[in-house]
Motif scaffolding. Structure first.
Motif, mmCIF file in Angstrom:
data_model
loop_
_atom_site.group_PDB
_atom_site.id
_atom_site.type_symbol
_atom_site.label_atom_id
_atom_site.label_comp_id
_atom_site.label_asym_id
_atom_site.label_seq_id
_atom_site.Cartn_x
_atom_site.Cartn_y
_atom_site.Cartn_z
ATOM 1 N N ALA A 51 0.834 -1.206 0.000
ATOM 2 C CA ALA A 51 0.000 0.000 0.000
ATOM 3 C C ALA A 51 0.869 1.257 0.000
ATOM 4 O O ALA A 51 0.580 2.233 -0.712
ATOM 5 N N PHE A 52 1.951 1.232 0.768
ATOM 6 C CA PHE A 52 2.863 2.382 0.811
ATOM 7 C C PHE A 52 3.524 2.606 -0.550
ATOM 8 O O PHE A 52 3.580 3.737 -1.045
ATOM 9 N N LEU A 53 3.999 1.531 -1.172
ATOM 10 C CA LEU A 53 4.628 1.652 -2.492
ATOM 11 C C LEU A 53 3.622 2.117 -3.546
ATOM 12 O O LEU A 53 3.972 2.877 -4.456
ATOM 13 N N GLY A 54 2.383 1.661 -3.417
ATOM 14 C CA GLY A 54 1.341 2.132 -4.328
ATOM 15 C C GLY A 54 1.124 3.634 -4.196
ATOM 16 O O GLY A 54 0.941 4.341 -5.198
ATOM 17 N N LEU A 55 1.147 4.135 -2.957
ATOM 18 C CA LEU A 55 1.006 5.568 -2.713
ATOM 19 C C LEU A 55 2.197 6.338 -3.295
ATOM 20 O O LEU A 55 2.015 7.390 -3.924
ATOM 21 N N VAL A 56 3.405 5.812 -3.112
ATOM 22 C CA VAL A 56 4.605 6.452 -3.662
ATOM 23 C C VAL A 56 4.509 6.543 -5.182
ATOM 24 O O VAL A 56 4.795 7.595 -5.782
ATOM 25 N N TYR A 57 4.079 5.444 -5.826
ATOM 26 C CA TYR A 57 3.978 5.440 -7.284
ATOM 27 C C TYR A 57 2.896 6.409 -7.757
ATOM 28 O O TYR A 57 3.050 7.083 -8.784
ATOM 29 N N LEU A 58 1.802 6.499 -7.005
ATOM 30 C CA LEU A 58 0.733 7.448 -7.338
ATOM 31 C C LEU A 58 1.277 8.874 -7.331
ATOM 32 O O LEU A 58 0.956 9.684 -8.217
ATOM 33 N N ILE A 59 2.116 9.188 -6.362
ATOM 34 C CA ILE A 59 2.713 10.528 -6.262
ATOM 35 C C ILE A 59 3.703 10.756 -7.398
ATOM 36 O O ILE A 59 3.709 11.820 -8.042
ATOM 37 N N ILE A 60 4.539 9.739 -7.680
ATOM 38 C CA ILE A 60 5.546 9.865 -8.740
ATOM 39 C C ILE A 60 4.890 10.107 -10.096
ATOM 40 O O ILE A 60 5.379 10.903 -10.913
ATOM 41 N N ARG A 61 3.769 9.417 -10.343
ATOM 42 C CA ARG A 61 3.073 9.582 -11.625
ATOM 43 C C ARG A 61 2.349 10.927 -11.726
ATOM 44 O O ARG A 61 1.834 11.289 -12.782
ATOM 45 N N GLY A 62 2.293 11.680 -10.639
ATOM 46 C CA GLY A 62 1.637 12.985 -10.657
ATOM 47 C C GLY A 62 0.131 12.916 -10.600
ATOM 48 O O GLY A 62 -0.553 13.903 -10.915
ATOM 49 N N ASN A 63 -0.397 11.762 -10.177
ATOM 50 C CA ASN A 63 -1.851 11.591 -10.110
ATOM 51 C C ASN A 63 -2.407 11.786 -8.703
ATOM 52 O O ASN A 63 -3.599 11.604 -8.484
ATOM 53 N N PHE A 64 -1.526 12.147 -7.768
ATOM 54 C CA PHE A 64 -1.987 12.284 -6.384
ATOM 55 C C PHE A 64 -2.700 13.606 -6.176
ATOM 56 O O PHE A 64 -2.187 14.679 -6.494
ATOM 57 N N THR A 65 -3.910 13.522 -5.647
ATOM 58 C CA THR A 65 -4.642 14.686 -5.131
ATOM 59 C C THR A 65 -5.374 14.214 -3.878
ATOM 60 O O THR A 65 -5.561 13.012 -3.672
ATOM 61 N N TRP A 66 -5.810 15.170 -3.055
ATOM 62 C CA TRP A 66 -6.554 14.767 -1.863
ATOM 63 C C TRP A 66 -7.869 14.104 -2.239
ATOM 64 O O TRP A 66 -8.355 13.226 -1.530
ATOM 65 N N LYS A 67 -8.452 14.528 -3.349
ATOM 66 C CA LYS A 67 -9.697 13.916 -3.810
ATOM 67 C C LYS A 67 -9.469 12.456 -4.178
ATOM 68 O O LYS A 67 -10.280 11.580 -3.843
ATOM 69 N N VAL A 68 -8.369 12.180 -4.881
ATOM 70 C CA VAL A 68 -8.035 10.808 -5.256
ATOM 71 C C VAL A 68 -7.780 9.958 -4.020
ATOM 72 O O VAL A 68 -8.255 8.815 -3.915
ATOM 73 N N LEU A 69 -7.024 10.514 -3.062
ATOM 74 C CA LEU A 69 -6.728 9.765 -1.835
ATOM 75 C C LEU A 69 -8.018 9.448 -1.080
ATOM 76 O O LEU A 69 -8.197 8.322 -0.581
ATOM 77 N N CYS A 70 -8.922 10.425 -1.000
ATOM 78 C CA CYS A 70 -10.201 10.183 -0.318
ATOM 79 C C CYS A 70 -11.015 9.119 -1.038
ATOM 80 O O CYS A 70 -11.677 8.296 -0.393
ATOM 81 N N SER A 71 -10.969 9.115 -2.366
ATOM 82 C CA SER A 71 -11.681 8.085 -3.144
ATOM 83 C C SER A 71 -11.107 6.703 -2.854
ATOM 84 O O SER A 71 -11.856 5.730 -2.689
ATOM 85 N N CYS A 72 -9.766 6.615 -2.800
ATOM 86 C CA CYS A 72 -9.110 5.337 -2.477
ATOM 87 C C CYS A 72 -9.548 4.842 -1.105
ATOM 88 O O CYS A 72 -9.889 3.663 -0.935
ATOM 89 N N LEU A 73 -9.514 5.732 -0.123
ATOM 90 C CA LEU A 73 -9.875 5.346 1.240
ATOM 91 C C LEU A 73 -11.355 4.990 1.345
ATOM 92 O O LEU A 73 -11.728 4.033 2.032
ATOM 93 N N ARG A 74 -12.199 5.748 0.637
ATOM 94 C CA ARG A 74 -13.639 5.478 0.678
ATOM 95 C C ARG A 74 -13.948 4.089 0.109
ATOM 96 O O ARG A 74 -14.708 3.312 0.696
#
Length: 437
Positions: free
Chosen positions: A254-277
């Motif tokens: 899960a941590f590596l998935g989050l790192v890759y999400l950030i590296i790809r430039g797709n990280f936003t708080w909205k995306v993170l909330c969607s993942c958690l939801r």
């Protein structure tokens, strides 16, 4: 037949009827188990189940692996990894007739290795692959059928939620189950690809001509699979090598998935909330099923139905493979009517004693059971993956999708036969890695 056995059989029939009527799976098992214990032991023992089981199961450390693996899959989904995998397989297989459909299956197999969910795999690849296949003139039945079938690999190729639940219920090693699912998963994917090859050979109009890609383009496309290989290697390799437990592996994934999400430039708080939801929603559904199954399992234990049934079947003068065939047919039928995770929770306590009494290997049985259950994901009337793909391709009739899936069902039957005839297909890797099977 004892009174308790009769009560247990009636309870199972009531449970199946309620499930067919659409009642929530977890609540259904809790209700039937509660009233069953009330009839067998009285009201106080029945109420006692709810004093212990929900809290005990919800706080069990081994269950933390479920939301963590679900979160890993969500983060990888939003990172765009599925599109990279599809592009890679498209370049590698595009020179074959029907190559895009084959690429879809290949991408599903790889995405399953970091997702573990059939629904997520089918939905993701539907969004990614369907527009491409339509753009290149693929027939809708073949396109949607390959996506729906490819999605079933999510419950077989590790990390698999189905194997995690089976491990919790049966006591089998989750590492051994993960290892045992790899080769059968690859074989099933190849059977799907072979089915597509047969379809486009018989119906050339269902797929356009071949696409041409240079060796340079194919080599460049391989970078799309590098992250998946690294993530799979760290998570599954760490479990196999004993460096960390399944729970720790899920957290690292899960941590590596989050790192890759950030590296790809797709990280936003909205995306993170969607993942958690989505993680909370999926995990809550699974936990409710687990709690319900444990309540119902306590009731079955009180009635001694599993041991009574095992003793009865082992006393019959029939070949053990006849019994296996009957159980597999039951799984196919049940898979058409109810959720696969619910089937694991409901049937393993009943069938596990029978399989062990007949001398079948528990790890092999787990892989075979999960593979057969996959058939229910693409066959009517439920066919969950078919409905997921229909939600993406809203203009394609369900009948056409089920027709496109039919050749894949034949391919799945071939894979099941291979696993039955050659059990070492599943047991080779666990044995090689030192697991006791």
């Amino acid at each position: 037949m004892s009174n308790f056995t009769t009560i247990a059989i009636i309870a199972i029939i009531v449970l199946l009827v309620l499930l067919v009527l659409g009642m929530n799976i977890g609540i259904c098992m809790m209700a039937v188990g509660f009233f069953g214990v009330w009839i067998v032991r009285g009201l106080n023992p029945a109420l006692g189940l709810f004093q212990t089981i929900p809290f005990t199961q919800a706080t069990t450390y081994s269950f933390t692996v479920i939301p963590l693996f679900v979160l890993m899959g969500q983060l990888c989904y939003y990172s765009g990894m599925s599109a990279d995998l599809f592009n890679m397989f498209n370049k590698l297989l595009g020179n074959l007739r029907g190559g895009l459909a084959m690429a879809t299956v290949g991408a599903c197999a790889c995405f399953s290795a970091i997702c573990g969910s059939t629904a997520a795999t089918a939905a993701t690849m539907g969004v990614v692959a369907l527009p491409e296949m339509r753009k290149h003139g693929y027939e809708d039945g073949l396109s949607c059928g390959s996506i729906a079938a490819g999605g079933t690999l999510g419950i077989l190729i590790p990390p698999s939620t189905g194997f995690i639940i089976f491990s919790i219920v049966s006591g089998a090693s989750v590492g051994a189950l993960f290892a045992a699912g790899i080769i059968p998963g690859i074989i099933l994917a190849l059977c799907y690809i072979a089915s597509i090859a047969v379809v486009v050979k018989v119906k050339p109009d269902s797929a356009p001509g071949k696409q041409k890609y240079s060796w340079k383009e194919k080599l460049i496309s391989l970078k799309g699979g590098i992250v998946m290989v690294i993530l799979f290697g760290v998570v599954i390799g760490g479990i196999f090598s004993g460096i960390f437990s399944a729970n720790q592996a899920a957290a690292i994934g899960a941590f590596l998935g989050l790192v890759y999400l950030i590296i790809r430039g797709n990280f936003t708080w909205k995306v993170l909330c969607s993942c958690l939801r989505e993680t909370i929603k999926t995990s809550g559904m699974i936990f409710l099923i687990l709690i319900g199954a444990y309540v119902f399992g306590n009731f079955l234990t009180l009635t001694q139905l599993p041991s009574t049934l095992a003793n009865f079947i082992t006393s019959l003068n029939v070949n053990r493979y006849v019994v296996l065939a009957v159980i597999l047919v039951m799984y196919v039928v049940m898979g058409c009517l109810m959720d696969s995770l619910a089937m694991v929770m409901l049937t393993v306590p009943i069938f596990q004693p029978i399989m062990e009494a007949l001398g079948f290997n528990l790890i092999w049985y787990g892989v075979l059971m999960i593979m057969v259950m996959e058939m229910g994901l693409i066959t009517p009337p439920v066919g969950m993956n078919v409905y997921i793909v229909a939600g993406v391709a809203k203009d394609v009739p369900l009948q056409k999708i089920f027709a496109g899936v039919a050749p894949m069902v034949v391919g799945m039957c071939v894979a099941v036969l291979i696993l039955i005839i050659f059990p070492q297909v599943a047991l080779f890797l666990p044995t090689l890695l030192g697991y006791v099977v």
